[in-house]
Motif scaffolding. Structure first.
Motif, PDB file in Angstrom:
ATOM      1  N   ASP A   4       0.858  -1.181   0.000  1.00  0.00           N
ATOM      2  CA  ASP A   4       0.000   0.000   0.000  1.00  0.00           C
ATOM      3  C   ASP A   4       0.892   1.228   0.000  1.00  0.00           C
ATOM      4  OD1 ASP A   4      -1.649   2.068   0.392  1.00  0.00           O
ATOM      5  OD2 ASP A   4      -2.538   1.323   2.266  1.00  0.00           O
ATOM      6  N   VAL A   5       0.926   1.935  -1.155  1.00  0.00           N
ATOM      7  CA  VAL A   5       1.844   3.082  -1.250  1.00  0.00           C
ATOM      8  C   VAL A   5       1.447   4.207  -0.308  1.00  0.00           C
ATOM      9  CG1 VAL A   5       2.531   2.652  -3.640  1.00  0.00           C
ATOM     10  CG2 VAL A   5       0.545   4.083  -3.174  1.00  0.00           C
ATOM     11  N   PHE A   6       0.243   4.133   0.202  1.00  0.00           N
ATOM     12  CA  PHE A   6      -0.202   5.210   1.089  1.00  0.00           C
ATOM     13  C   PHE A   6      -0.110   4.842   2.567  1.00  0.00           C
ATOM     14  CE2 PHE A   6      -2.602   5.960  -2.898  1.00  0.00           C
ATOM     15  CZ  PHE A   6      -1.970   7.131  -3.248  1.00  0.00           C
ATOM     16  N   SER A   7       0.444   3.640   2.860  1.00  0.00           N
ATOM     17  CA  SER A   7       0.428   3.194   4.252  1.00  0.00           C
ATOM     18  C   SER A   7       1.308   4.080   5.128  1.00  0.00           C
ATOM     19  CB  SER A   7       0.909   1.750   4.350  1.00  0.00           C
ATOM     20  OG  SER A   7       2.314   1.721   4.169  1.00  0.00           O
ATOM     21  N   GLY A   8       2.350   4.662   4.522  1.00  0.00           N
ATOM     22  CA  GLY A   8       3.159   5.601   5.286  1.00  0.00           C
ATOM     23  C   GLY A   8       4.345   4.979   5.967  1.00  0.00           C
ATOM     24  N   ASP A   9       4.400   3.656   6.074  1.00  0.00           N
ATOM     25  CA  ASP A   9       5.489   3.022   6.817  1.00  0.00           C
ATOM     26  C   ASP A   9       6.856   3.333   6.233  1.00  0.00           C
ATOM     27  OD1 ASP A   9       3.651   2.096   8.462  1.00  0.00           O
ATOM     28  OD2 ASP A   9       3.684  -0.002   7.729  1.00  0.00           O
ATOM     29  N   ASP A  10       6.971   3.195   4.881  1.00  0.00           N
ATOM     30  CA  ASP A  10       8.295   3.432   4.298  1.00  0.00           C
ATOM     31  C   ASP A  10       8.418   4.795   3.623  1.00  0.00           C
ATOM     32  OD1 ASP A  10       6.429   2.543   2.594  1.00  0.00           O
ATOM     33  OD2 ASP A  10       7.608   0.908   1.723  1.00  0.00           O
ATOM     34  N   LEU A  11       7.520   5.717   3.897  1.00  0.00           N
ATOM     35  CA  LEU A  11       7.663   7.073   3.350  1.00  0.00           C
ATOM     36  C   LEU A  11       8.628   7.874   4.218  1.00  0.00           C
ATOM     37  CD1 LEU A  11       4.001   8.168   2.450  1.00  0.00           C
ATOM     38  CD2 LEU A  11       5.828   7.469   0.897  1.00  0.00           C
ATOM     39  N   PRO A  12       9.404   8.793   3.595  1.00  0.00           N
ATOM     40  CA  PRO A  12      10.253   9.644   4.432  1.00  0.00           C
ATOM     41  C   PRO A  12       9.389  10.527   5.332  1.00  0.00           C
ATOM     42  CG  PRO A  12      10.205  10.463   2.162  1.00  0.00           C
ATOM     43  CD  PRO A  12       9.455   9.148   2.173  1.00  0.00           C
ATOM     44  N   LEU A  13      10.006  11.032   6.379  1.00  0.00           N
ATOM     45  CA  LEU A  13       9.261  11.862   7.325  1.00  0.00           C
ATOM     46  C   LEU A  13       8.769  13.144   6.661  1.00  0.00           C
ATOM     47  CD1 LEU A  13      11.345  11.399  10.583  1.00  0.00           C
ATOM     48  CD2 LEU A  13       9.101  10.428   9.986  1.00  0.00           C
ATOM     49  N   ALA A  14       9.622  13.702   5.785  1.00  0.00           N
ATOM     50  CA  ALA A  14       9.221  14.927   5.091  1.00  0.00           C
ATOM     51  C   ALA A  14       9.913  14.963   3.732  1.00  0.00           C
ATOM     52  CB  ALA A  14       9.620  16.151   5.903  1.00  0.00           C
ATOM     53  N   LEU A  15       9.252  15.497   2.746  1.00  0.00           N
ATOM     54  CA  LEU A  15       9.888  15.673   1.434  1.00  0.00           C
ATOM     55  C   LEU A  15      10.878  16.829   1.531  1.00  0.00           C
ATOM     56  CD1 LEU A  15       6.720  15.247  -0.772  1.00  0.00           C
ATOM     57  CD2 LEU A  15       8.649  13.661  -0.629  1.00  0.00           C
ATOM     58  N   PRO A  16      11.964  16.785   0.714  1.00  0.00           N
ATOM     59  CA  PRO A  16      12.962  17.860   0.823  1.00  0.00           C
ATOM     60  C   PRO A  16      12.392  19.209   0.398  1.00  0.00           C
ATOM     61  CG  PRO A  16      13.465  16.385  -1.012  1.00  0.00           C
ATOM     62  CD  PRO A  16      12.341  15.759  -0.261  1.00  0.00           C
ATOM     63  N   GLU A  17      12.882  20.244   1.050  1.00  0.00           N
ATOM     64  CA  GLU A  17      12.533  21.615   0.636  1.00  0.00           C
ATOM     65  C   GLU A  17      13.285  21.935  -0.659  1.00  0.00           C
ATOM     66  OE1 GLU A  17      10.330  23.439   2.270  1.00  0.00           O
ATOM     67  OE2 GLU A  17      10.105  21.769   3.675  1.00  0.00           O
ATOM     68  N   CYS A  18      12.843  22.950  -1.383  1.00  0.00           N
ATOM     69  CA  CYS A  18      13.646  23.345  -2.562  1.00  0.00           C
ATOM     70  C   CYS A  18      14.772  24.243  -2.075  1.00  0.00           C
ATOM     71  CB  CYS A  18      12.824  23.978  -3.672  1.00  0.00           C
ATOM     72  SG  CYS A  18      11.728  25.299  -3.205  1.00  0.00           S
ATOM     73  N   ALA A  19      15.868  23.562  -1.723  1.00  0.00           N
ATOM     74  CA  ALA A  19      16.973  24.215  -1.037  1.00  0.00           C
ATOM     75  C   ALA A  19      17.601  25.300  -1.884  1.00  0.00           C
ATOM     76  CB  ALA A  19      18.022  23.167  -0.670  1.00  0.00           C
ATOM     77  N   GLY A  20      17.834  26.447  -1.294  1.00  0.00           N
ATOM     78  CA  GLY A  20      18.564  27.515  -1.971  1.00  0.00           C
ATOM     79  C   GLY A  20      17.764  28.194  -3.057  1.00  0.00           C
ATOM     80  N   ARG A  21      16.544  27.801  -3.261  1.00  0.00           N
ATOM     81  CA  ARG A  21      15.753  28.361  -4.364  1.00  0.00           C
ATOM     82  C   ARG A  21      15.383  29.816  -4.080  1.00  0.00           C
ATOM     83  NH1 ARG A  21      12.408  25.477  -7.727  1.00  0.00           N
ATOM     84  NH2 ARG A  21      13.276  23.458  -7.300  1.00  0.00           N
ATOM     85  N   GLU A  22      15.331  30.159  -2.810  1.00  0.00           N
ATOM     86  CA  GLU A  22      14.971  31.531  -2.464  1.00  0.00           C
ATOM     87  C   GLU A  22      16.017  32.512  -3.005  1.00  0.00           C
ATOM     88  OE1 GLU A  22      12.785  34.386  -1.816  1.00  0.00           O
ATOM     89  OE2 GLU A  22      12.033  32.338  -1.555  1.00  0.00           O
ATOM     90  N   TRP A  23      17.296  32.119  -2.856  1.00  0.00           N
ATOM     91  CA  TRP A  23      18.359  32.987  -3.380  1.00  0.00           C
ATOM     92  C   TRP A  23      18.252  33.083  -4.906  1.00  0.00           C
ATOM     93  CZ3 TRP A  23      22.309  32.652  -6.901  1.00  0.00           C
ATOM     94  CH2 TRP A  23      23.180  33.760  -6.931  1.00  0.00           C
ATOM     95  N   ALA A  24      18.064  31.935  -5.556  1.00  0.00           N
ATOM     96  CA  ALA A  24      17.973  31.926  -7.025  1.00  0.00           C
ATOM     97  C   ALA A  24      16.814  32.793  -7.494  1.00  0.00           C
ATOM     98  CB  ALA A  24      17.804  30.490  -7.535  1.00  0.00           C
ATOM     99  N   ARG A  25      15.716  32.725  -6.778  1.00  0.00           N
ATOM    100  CA  ARG A  25      14.540  33.514  -7.153  1.00  0.00           C
ATOM    101  C   ARG A  25      14.857  35.020  -7.109  1.00  0.00           C
ATOM    102  NH1 ARG A  25      10.646  31.139  -3.693  1.00  0.00           N
ATOM    103  NH2 ARG A  25      10.479  29.437  -5.183  1.00  0.00           N
ATOM    104  N   ARG A  26      15.527  35.420  -6.019  1.00  0.00           N
ATOM    105  CA  ARG A  26      15.899  36.839  -5.906  1.00  0.00           C
ATOM    106  C   ARG A  26      16.914  37.226  -6.988  1.00  0.00           C
ATOM    107  NH1 ARG A  26      18.599  37.610  -1.064  1.00  0.00           N
ATOM    108  NH2 ARG A  26      18.085  35.514  -0.364  1.00  0.00           N
ATOM    109  N   ALA A  27      17.853  36.302  -7.261  1.00  0.00           N
ATOM    110  CA  ALA A  27      18.897  36.580  -8.260  1.00  0.00           C
ATOM    111  C   ALA A  27      18.285  36.767  -9.648  1.00  0.00           C
ATOM    112  CB  ALA A  27      19.912  35.430  -8.273  1.00  0.00           C
ATOM    113  N   ILE A  28      17.376  35.900 -10.018  1.00  0.00           N
ATOM    114  CA  ILE A  28      16.717  36.020 -11.331  1.00  0.00           C
ATOM    115  C   ILE A  28      15.955  37.342 -11.394  1.00  0.00           C
ATOM    116  CG2 ILE A  28      14.956  35.010 -12.872  1.00  0.00           C
ATOM    117  CD1 ILE A  28      17.229  33.115 -12.726  1.00  0.00           C
ATOM    118  N   GLY A  29      15.315  37.708 -10.303  1.00  0.00           N
ATOM    119  CA  GLY A  29      14.593  38.986 -10.259  1.00  0.00           C
ATOM    120  C   GLY A  29      15.532  40.169 -10.499  1.00  0.00           C
TER     121      GLY A  29
END
Ligand SMILES: *Cc1c(COP(=O)(O)O)cnc(C)c1O
Length: 376
Positions: A4-29
């Motif tokens: 059962d893919v939704f059972s949760g037993d082998d899912l990670p605790l949290a999905l990764p954040e989009c690391a460092g994307r905040e800086w890239a967003r400001r840089a592109i701006g």
């Protein structure tokens, strides 16, 4: 076994954040802000009485905030690095350059608060070095122009930085189908001219990126315009094009700053070039002086190479009784070369006797009388 893919037993605790994307967003701006504050560059149309129904257009790239066509390239290379995830907060930017690209990249590095190191030949003009340092960049010098690549790579490795590598990435960092590239701009500005589809566009090659963009765009838009690339002494582009050998190298450095290379750069695309002309350095510098006099302001050496190549094509067209428009670029301003190309002592010390070449070119532009120069 069914899981059962939704059972949760082998899912990670949290999905990764989009690391460092905040800086890239400001840089592109910030980069988009620079683009939005910039107007398009002029396409100027000087009149030369001797050329009859051949009209000449000059795309003036000297008016960018950093003084050369490399403003476009630097913005594209930095965007490319950020969008690929190579450039992040604090990344040291490193570049191999003959000067103009480093000036523009130093400007963008400052906007983004990133350290910048330029690797350049010691012969680079004092004005360019000063501009890089004013923008907060550091300069690292090598003796010969062929040494820049390895030195830049090494400095990037030592600092954990990113080697922008214009000579490899110029052709692919620019959106060749459009998105405000130089080709799209030129052909749009030509649209309502009497001869809107140029017979030829003439351009010199440093990275080869600009001629690659123009050549691809001509094909993409189904135009019958042809692309002529002009090369200088102490450069392998011309010989490599004629012989079809991409592995050629030479040792002496080009004397025309910004163009001519000791190896066939990866961004140089011979397959989109219709014709090449080699221009002697003395002819480039004479043409630079002639054009500067005629448009009342100083242009750089590579613009002289471009203009001389354009005159060669105009002379041939006159001989064949053809008419049409010709386009080339003002790549940078002569203000960067007051100590060299515009200094009579420097010209004399370097063995350049411009007088006879200047006279011949002026006579051609006024009367259409064919050039009898030693150009090869
Ligand atoms: C880079 C440069 C060129 C050539 O442009 P590429 O797109 O690199 O081939 C011509 N003139 C000057 C002054 C330059 O800096």
């Amino acid at each position: 076994m069914e899981t059962d893919v939704f059972s949760g037993d082998d899912l990670p605790l949290a999905l990764p954040e989009c690391a460092g994307r905040e800086w890239a967003r400001r840089a592109i701006g910030l980069l988009q802000g620079d683009a939005r504050r910039s107007a398009d560059t002029h396409l100027i149309k000087p009149v030369f009485p001797g050329l009859g129904n051949i009209s000449v257009y000059l795309k003036d790239e000297s008016t960018h905030p950093t003084g050369s066509l490399k403003h476009r390239l630097a913005r594209s290379l930095v965007l490319y690095g950020i969008c690929n995830g190579y450039i992040r907060e604090g990344t040291t930017l490193v570049e191999a350059s003959s000067g103009s690209t480093a000036v523009s990249e130093a400007y963008f590095a400052r906007i983004l608060h990133l350290p910048f190191i330029a690797v350049m030949p010691r012969s680079t003009s004092a004005q360019k070095i000063e501009a890089i340092e004013r923008f907060g960049g550091r300069c690292h010098f090598v003796e010969r122009s062929a040494e820049v690549y390895q030195a830049a790579q090494q400095i990037a490795a030592e600092t954990g930085g990113h080697y922008l590598d214009q000579f490899t990435y110029a052709e692919r960092a620019t959106d060749w189908r459009g998105n405000n590239n130089i080709a799209e701009s030129i052909f749009a500005q030509m649209e309502n001219e009497p001869q809107p589809e140029p017979e030829w566009v003439v351009m010199s090659a440093g990275t080869g990126g600009t001629s690659a963009t123009i050549g691809r765009y001509i094909r993409y838009r189904n135009l019958s315009t042809r692309l002529c690339v002009v090369d200088v002494e102490n450069s392998v582009f011309y010989d490599s094009y004629v012989k079809g050998d991409p592995a050629m190298t030479c040792t002496a450095g080009s004397r025309i700053e910004g163009i001519g290379r000791p190896r066939v750069e990866p961004s140089f695309m011979p397959t989109v070039i219709d014709h090449m002309i080699r221009v002697p350095d003395v002819a480039s510098l004479a043409a630079m002086h002639v054009l500067s006099d005629r448009i009342f302001r100083r242009v750089g050496g590579s613009t002289g190479t471009n203009f001389f190549g354009l005159c060669r094509i105009a002379a041939q067209m006159l001989r064949e009784g053809r008419e049409g428009s010709l386009v080339t670029l003002i790549c940078d301003s002569g203000a960067r070369y007051t100590d060299t190309y515009y200094n009579p002592d420097w010209l004399k010390d370097n063995g350049f006797e411009l007088g006879p070449h200047i006279d011949r070119l002026n006579a051609f532009l006024d009367t259409g009388r064919t050039l009898t120069s030693s150009a090869g």
